[in-house]
Design a protein around this motif. Sequence first.
Motif, PDB file in Angstrom:
ATOM      1  N   VAL A   9      33.374   8.106  57.044  1.00  0.00           N
ATOM      2  CA  VAL A   9      34.725   7.588  57.284  1.00  0.00           C
ATOM      3  C   VAL A   9      35.056   7.876  58.742  1.00  0.00           C
ATOM      4  O   VAL A   9      34.909   9.012  59.197  1.00  0.00           O
ATOM      5  CB  VAL A   9      35.746   8.277  56.358  1.00  0.00           C
ATOM      6  N   ILE A  10      35.440   6.825  59.458  1.00  0.00           N
ATOM      7  CA  ILE A  10      35.681   6.987  60.891  1.00  0.00           C
ATOM      8  C   ILE A  10      37.048   6.415  61.255  1.00  0.00           C
ATOM      9  O   ILE A  10      37.417   5.326  60.789  1.00  0.00           O
ATOM     10  CB  ILE A  10      34.583   6.265  61.711  1.00  0.00           C
ATOM     11  N   GLY A  11      37.797   7.143  62.053  1.00  0.00           N
ATOM     12  CA  GLY A  11      39.068   6.650  62.590  1.00  0.00           C
ATOM     13  C   GLY A  11      39.057   6.863  64.094  1.00  0.00           C
ATOM     14  O   GLY A  11      38.563   7.881  64.573  1.00  0.00           O
ATOM     15  N   LEU A  12      39.582   5.893  64.836  1.00  0.00           N
ATOM     16  CA  LEU A  12      39.515   5.991  66.292  1.00  0.00           C
ATOM     17  C   LEU A  12      40.904   5.977  66.915  1.00  0.00           C
ATOM     18  O   LEU A  12      41.783   5.205  66.511  1.00  0.00           O
ATOM     19  CB  LEU A  12      38.712   4.817  66.856  1.00  0.00           C
ATOM     20  N   GLU A  13      41.113   6.841  67.880  1.00  0.00           N
ATOM     21  CA  GLU A  13      42.334   6.811  68.692  1.00  0.00           C
ATOM     22  C   GLU A  13      41.900   6.357  70.075  1.00  0.00           C
ATOM     23  O   GLU A  13      41.174   7.067  70.764  1.00  0.00           O
ATOM     24  CB  GLU A  13      42.942   8.206  68.784  1.00  0.00           C
ATOM     25  N   SER A 159      43.783   3.955  64.873  1.00  0.00           N
ATOM     26  CA  SER A 159      43.331   3.189  63.698  1.00  0.00           C
ATOM     27  C   SER A 159      43.487   4.022  62.437  1.00  0.00           C
ATOM     28  O   SER A 159      43.503   5.247  62.477  1.00  0.00           O
ATOM     29  CB  SER A 159      41.863   2.775  63.844  1.00  0.00           C
ATOM     30  N   GLU A 160      43.623   3.356  61.309  1.00  0.00           N
ATOM     31  CA  GLU A 160      43.509   4.035  60.021  1.00  0.00           C
ATOM     32  C   GLU A 160      42.028   4.361  59.830  1.00  0.00           C
ATOM     33  O   GLU A 160      41.159   3.745  60.467  1.00  0.00           O
ATOM     34  CB  GLU A 160      43.977   3.084  58.901  1.00  0.00           C
ATOM     35  N   PRO A 161      41.726   5.314  58.948  1.00  0.00           N
ATOM     36  CA  PRO A 161      40.302   5.659  58.742  1.00  0.00           C
ATOM     37  C   PRO A 161      39.588   4.601  57.903  1.00  0.00           C
ATOM     38  O   PRO A 161      39.150   4.857  56.790  1.00  0.00           O
ATOM     39  CB  PRO A 161      40.376   7.017  58.020  1.00  0.00           C
ATOM     40  N   LEU A 211      39.476  11.716  51.082  1.00  0.00           N
ATOM     41  CA  LEU A 211      38.688  11.778  52.311  1.00  0.00           C
ATOM     42  C   LEU A 211      38.238  13.215  52.579  1.00  0.00           C
ATOM     43  O   LEU A 211      38.913  14.172  52.204  1.00  0.00           O
ATOM     44  CB  LEU A 211      39.513  11.283  53.506  1.00  0.00           C
ATOM     45  N   GLY A 212      37.098  13.346  53.241  1.00  0.00           N
ATOM     46  CA  GLY A 212      36.603  14.660  53.622  1.00  0.00           C
ATOM     47  C   GLY A 212      37.310  15.187  54.864  1.00  0.00           C
ATOM     48  O   GLY A 212      38.137  14.502  55.467  1.00  0.00           O
ATOM     49  N   THR A 213      36.986  16.433  55.219  1.00  0.00           N
ATOM     50  CA  THR A 213      37.557  17.023  56.440  1.00  0.00           C
ATOM     51  C   THR A 213      36.878  16.395  57.646  1.00  0.00           C
ATOM     52  O   THR A 213      35.673  16.226  57.668  1.00  0.00           O
ATOM     53  CB  THR A 213      37.294  18.538  56.456  1.00  0.00           C
ATOM     54  N   ARG A 214      37.702  16.077  58.656  1.00  0.00           N
ATOM     55  CA  ARG A 214      37.133  15.371  59.815  1.00  0.00           C
ATOM     56  C   ARG A 214      36.903  16.291  60.993  1.00  0.00           C
ATOM     57  O   ARG A 214      37.580  17.316  61.158  1.00  0.00           O
ATOM     58  CB  ARG A 214      38.071  14.256  60.239  1.00  0.00           C
ATOM     59  N   THR A 215      35.984  15.893  61.841  1.00  0.00           N
ATOM     60  CA  THR A 215      35.847  16.517  63.150  1.00  0.00           C
ATOM     61  C   THR A 215      36.206  15.453  64.177  1.00  0.00           C
ATOM     62  O   THR A 215      36.212  14.262  63.878  1.00  0.00           O
ATOM     63  CB  THR A 215      34.406  17.001  63.407  1.00  0.00           C
TER      64      THR A 215
HETATM   65  P1  ADP Z   1      45.644  13.607  65.643  1.00  0.00           P
HETATM   66  O1  ADP Z   1      44.154  13.546  65.728  1.00  0.00           O
HETATM   67  O2  ADP Z   1      46.255  13.392  66.989  1.00  0.00           O
HETATM   68  O3  ADP Z   1      46.118  14.832  64.953  1.00  0.00           O
HETATM   69  P2  ADP Z   1      46.145  11.840  63.320  1.00  0.00           P
HETATM   70  O4  ADP Z   1      46.323  12.901  62.298  1.00  0.00           O
HETATM   71  O5  ADP Z   1      47.119  10.752  63.278  1.00  0.00           O
HETATM   72  O6  ADP Z   1      46.184  12.354  64.818  1.00  0.00           O
HETATM   73  O7  ADP Z   1      44.689  11.217  63.101  1.00  0.00           O
HETATM   74  C1  ADP Z   1      44.051  10.588  64.102  1.00  0.00           C
HETATM   75  C2  ADP Z   1      42.858   9.774  63.682  1.00  0.00           C
HETATM   76  O8  ADP Z   1      42.031  10.402  62.737  1.00  0.00           O
HETATM   77  C3  ADP Z   1      43.242   8.435  63.112  1.00  0.00           C
HETATM   78  O9  ADP Z   1      42.542   7.449  63.815  1.00  0.00           O
HETATM   79  C4  ADP Z   1      42.768   8.506  61.675  1.00  0.00           C
HETATM   80  O10 ADP Z   1      42.305   7.253  61.228  1.00  0.00           O
HETATM   81  C5  ADP Z   1      41.640   9.478  61.753  1.00  0.00           C
HETATM   82  N1  ADP Z   1      41.404  10.208  60.511  1.00  0.00           N
HETATM   83  C6  ADP Z   1      42.323  10.824  59.767  1.00  0.00           C
HETATM   84  N2  ADP Z   1      41.735  11.407  58.687  1.00  0.00           N
HETATM   85  C7  ADP Z   1      40.402  11.149  58.792  1.00  0.00           C
HETATM   86  C8  ADP Z   1      39.268  11.490  57.997  1.00  0.00           C
HETATM   87  N3  ADP Z   1      39.387  12.231  56.902  1.00  0.00           N
HETATM   88  N4  ADP Z   1      38.075  11.050  58.409  1.00  0.00           N
HETATM   89  C9  ADP Z   1      37.947  10.313  59.518  1.00  0.00           C
HETATM   90  N5  ADP Z   1      38.971   9.965  60.298  1.00  0.00           N
HETATM   91  C10 ADP Z   1      40.189  10.370  59.957  1.00  0.00           C
END
Ligand code: ADP
Length: 481
Positions: A9-13, A159-161, A211-215
């Motif tokens: 699962v990938i989300g991009l800022e 982006s949403e994830p 969703l899992g914990t993200r890095t």
């Molecule tokens: P920040 O990183 O500034 O704390 P957010 O909490 O809004 O901001 O999340 C930022 C990004 O992380 C978004 O693009 C979102 O899609 C993505 N994201 C959030 N949860 C996950 C997840 N579990 N796995 C992958 N990406 C994620």
Amino acid sequence: MSREDYEAVIGLEVHAELSTKTKIFCSCPTSFGAEPNTHICPICMAMPGTLPVLNEKVVEYAVKAGLATNCEISEDSKNDRKNYYYPDLPKSYQISQFDKPLCKHGYIEIEDENGNKKKIRLLRIHIEEDAGKLNHDDLGGGSLVDLNRAGVPLIEMVSEPDLRSADEADRYLRKLKSILEYIEVSDCKMEEGSFRADVNVSVKKKIDAKLGTRTEMKNMSSFRSISRAIEYEIERQIDVLENGGTIEQETLRWDDVSGKTFSMRNKEDANDYRYFPEPDLVAIKLSKEYIENIRKNLPELPESRYERYLNEYKLSKKDAGIIVSSKYLSNLFEEASEICNNRKAVGNWIISDISRILNEKEMEPNNIPFTAEHLAHLIMLIDKGTISSSIAKKVLEELFESPREPEKIIEEKGWAQISDEGAIKEIVLEVLKNNPQSIADYKAGKDRALGFLVGQAMKMSKGKANPQMLNKMFIENMNNE
Ligand code: ADP
Ligand code: ZN
Ligand code: MG
């Protein structure tokens, strides 16, 4: 469990620097590459007592970006302070937007692995100021602050994830970049940091909804590094989970040389920043007319050009995709076709030789040095029979080296095609004299012999002889013997 049971699962800022002439809260220029600390004033140096004034163009550009990505535009928005300390941030806070971003709930469409359309949702787009830059001085030790970039306007597009692979992330980024280029709100020069992404990656079992914990890997500005980093991170996280470990939410650093990620720090939460409304700026109120006016004036987007190329010009999906991927290439295609009236040839040159040379030179299409007119004239010279297409390739290389009128290049280099009957005949007779075996082969019905003879004649004329005339004259001569 096996690796196949997991999905990424990938989300991009994405941060894009806006190409306004001046900074977001003062009238210093935004241009890149100036001597350090020459584009600064008391406001962007954060002198006490100075007050920011919002640059209206920044709002306009952000609204444009929002409309081009199908966002709702907020009529009621505001700026907030995001507090943190870093030597490149002299105010010790960044003016950004917290709970009332200018744009929300948009999406862009990409193609998934199977060529089907897939919507990637955008949570929000907000405006903020860029920070300065620390130049680490390895010789003298320590670091020098350059505030030229402090206050350069940014939009952050979150982006949403919704992305599920490195490949999808790559296509999303390229699409987003091309949209921003088409609407001319950012030059998106990755090598200058004006288009960069924070990359969030997690993995989960496919059967799990949660969703899992993200890095997170911050400030990445090369497509290749982003893809490699995502692929590495997916594998690493699956390994950790498969070995019974847990993923820490943290900020990582991608190292391009070793091809690995390294831990930098634990990730901060929003409440660590103590966001609060910026008291030195008024709220941003937009009228419906203001928004509609920007909508009406949006230029044609890549999506629409793509459809047009498929339906009207009958280009293949692949070719249309290559051309619209860059506004510059797409404009080159349209303008050159208009001049030379040979759309098919222009398309072919862009897809094959021009793309190949760009690749070899690692050059962005925006930096192509020649004009649409040059390309159109080159094609007209082939169509008129002045040059062969193999000579035309050499002219194209010249156009990249030092652009000038193709006619002039041909004249200077003596590359004009030989279409004079007498001259062609001389070459043909000479080649026939040297290759009696080929004549015999041809008479015995081996058609390849003709090709060989024409090839020899081309070689002899250094590619300049008119190939149709050669063909015809060889056949005539051998049949008459
Ligand atoms: P920040 O990183 O500034 O704390 P957010 O909490 O809004 O901001 O999340 C930022 C990004 O992380 C978004 O693009 C979102 O899609 C993505 N994201 C959030 N949860 C996950 C997840 N579990 N796995 C992958 N990406 C994620
Ligand atoms: Zn300034
Ligand atoms: Mg983030």
